[in-house]
Write a protein that holds these residues in place. Sequence first.
Motif, PDB file in Angstrom:
ATOM      1  N   SER A   1      -2.167 -14.839 -22.645  1.00 17.30           N
ATOM      2  CA  SER A   1      -2.873 -14.375 -23.837  1.00 17.30           C
ATOM      3  C   SER A   1      -2.008 -13.395 -24.618  1.00 17.30           C
ATOM      4  O   SER A   1      -1.261 -12.607 -24.032  1.00 17.30           O
ATOM      5  N   THR A   2      -2.127 -13.459 -25.929  1.00 23.58           N
ATOM      6  CA  THR A   2      -1.588 -12.417 -26.796  1.00 23.58           C
ATOM      7  C   THR A   2      -2.773 -11.692 -27.404  1.00 23.58           C
ATOM      8  O   THR A   2      -3.652 -12.317 -28.001  1.00 23.58           O
ATOM      9  N   VAL A   3      -2.811 -10.377 -27.226  1.00 14.85           N
ATOM     10  CA  VAL A   3      -3.949  -9.572 -27.666  1.00 14.85           C
ATOM     11  C   VAL A   3      -3.495  -8.631 -28.772  1.00 14.85           C
ATOM     12  O   VAL A   3      -2.498  -7.919 -28.627  1.00 14.85           O
ATOM     13  N   PHE A   4      -4.245  -8.630 -29.862  1.00 17.30           N
ATOM     14  CA  PHE A   4      -3.961  -7.748 -30.994  1.00 17.30           C
ATOM     15  C   PHE A   4      -5.093  -6.722 -31.088  1.00 17.30           C
ATOM     16  O   PHE A   4      -6.260  -7.086 -31.248  1.00 17.30           O
ATOM     17  N   ILE A   5      -4.720  -5.452 -30.997  1.00 19.80           N
ATOM     18  CA  ILE A   5      -5.686  -4.353 -31.022  1.00 19.80           C
ATOM     19  C   ILE A   5      -5.633  -3.685 -32.390  1.00 19.80           C
ATOM     20  O   ILE A   5      -4.566  -3.253 -32.837  1.00 19.80           O
ATOM     21  N   TYR A   6      -6.783  -3.599 -33.042  1.00 22.78           N
ATOM     22  CA  TYR A   6      -6.806  -2.981 -34.366  1.00 22.78           C
ATOM     23  C   TYR A   6      -6.879  -1.464 -34.235  1.00 22.78           C
ATOM     24  O   TYR A   6      -7.766  -0.915 -33.576  1.00 22.78           O
ATOM     25  N   LYS A   7      -5.927  -0.781 -34.896  1.00 22.86           N
ATOM     26  CA  LYS A   7      -5.822   0.677 -34.817  1.00 22.86           C
ATOM     27  C   LYS A   7      -6.343   1.382 -36.068  1.00 22.86           C
ATOM     28  O   LYS A   7      -6.351   2.604 -36.141  1.00 22.86           O
ATOM     29  N   GLY A   8      -6.767   0.609 -37.056  1.00 20.41           N
ATOM     30  CA  GLY A   8      -7.256   1.197 -38.299  1.00 20.41           C
ATOM     31  C   GLY A   8      -6.193   1.227 -39.378  1.00 20.41           C
ATOM     32  O   GLY A   8      -4.994   1.135 -39.107  1.00 20.41           O
ATOM     33  N   GLN A   9      -6.640   1.303 -40.631  1.00 20.11           N
ATOM     34  CA  GLN A   9      -5.764   1.381 -41.802  1.00 20.11           C
ATOM     35  C   GLN A   9      -4.768   0.225 -41.863  1.00 20.11           C
ATOM     36  O   GLN A   9      -3.611   0.396 -42.240  1.00 20.11           O
ATOM     37  N   GLY A  10      -5.220  -0.961 -41.469  1.00 18.46           N
ATOM     38  CA  GLY A  10      -4.391  -2.152 -41.559  1.00 18.46           C
ATOM     39  C   GLY A  10      -3.342  -2.299 -40.473  1.00 18.46           C
ATOM     40  O   GLY A  10      -2.520  -3.216 -40.528  1.00 18.46           O
ATOM     41  N   LYS A  11      -3.353  -1.429 -39.470  1.00 15.77           N
ATOM     42  CA  LYS A  11      -2.327  -1.448 -38.425  1.00 15.77           C
ATOM     43  C   LYS A  11      -2.870  -2.062 -37.135  1.00 15.77           C
ATOM     44  O   LYS A  11      -4.000  -1.806 -36.739  1.00 15.77           O
ATOM     45  N   TRP A  12      -2.008  -2.868 -36.492  1.00 12.05           N
ATOM     46  CA  TRP A  12      -2.368  -3.543 -35.254  1.00 12.05           C
ATOM     47  C   TRP A  12      -1.338  -3.231 -34.168  1.00 12.05           C
ATOM     48  O   TRP A  12      -0.170  -2.995 -34.458  1.00 12.05           O
ATOM     49  N   GLN A  13      -1.800  -3.270 -32.932  1.00 12.32           N
ATOM     50  CA  GLN A  13      -0.914  -3.137 -31.775  1.00 12.32           C
ATOM     51  C   GLN A  13      -0.997  -4.431 -30.973  1.00 12.32           C
ATOM     52  O   GLN A  13      -2.076  -4.993 -30.785  1.00 12.32           O
ATOM     53  N   THR A  14       0.149  -4.901 -30.490  1.00 12.90           N
ATOM     54  CA  THR A  14       0.220  -6.189 -29.805  1.00 12.90           C
ATOM     55  C   THR A  14       0.648  -6.015 -28.360  1.00 12.90           C
ATOM     56  O   THR A  14       1.544  -5.225 -28.066  1.00 12.90           O
TER      57      THR A  14
END
Length: 215
Positions: A196-209
């Motif tokens: 799986s590839t998981v993308f975590i939303y951090k707010g203000q248009g930014k994501w962590q993968t």
Amino acid sequence: MNKLLSLLIVCVVSWQALAQDERYFRQLFSGELNKKGKSDARKYSWSVHTPYYSLDLNRDGKEEQIVFVKKDNEDWIEILDSEKNKIFGHIFENKGYDSELFRIELKTLNAITDVLLLYYYEGVSKYIDFQGTARIYAITIDNRDLKTLSLFKGSSFFDEVKTFKGHYHKRNYEVYLEDLNRDETKELIIKHRNASTVFIYKGQGKWQTFNQNQK
């Protein structure tokens, strides 16, 4: 005499500089500079687009419009507000012919953020091997404010390959949202079998993968 000549030269140069500054500010405040800038915009030889799809992106009861546009060899997504003014545009990275945006979903990430999932087929390449891929893109809207529209390029969720040596595979990935860490914000997950590839939303248009492998 030399001092007088030097003074005259300084006066002439200063007057020319002031005249140039005056012309510049006159153009600036009259809008002439903006008009010149617009004339330098790229001109396309042809452009076609899909029908306009209506969605209420910021939940205010007024529908925005979304359209997929092909301009020469470029693929664009454009968003218009309820008054038909363009408020967002982004060019996709295509990899070959037959590229298209074939699916759109409006989902909720948390209490203040919605996400527009874009399913984009990147096209077919047949230079030596055949390859066709599709990729997920995500446009977030924070606090029901269209000024916060921000696009994130995700990973591939479809891959079809046929090599010159005869190898062939077709892989379809699952694409879904789930709150894995119980923080009341859903993650975007692209899954194939145990990987799986998981993308975590951090707010203000930014994501962590991060990548996750399950045994």
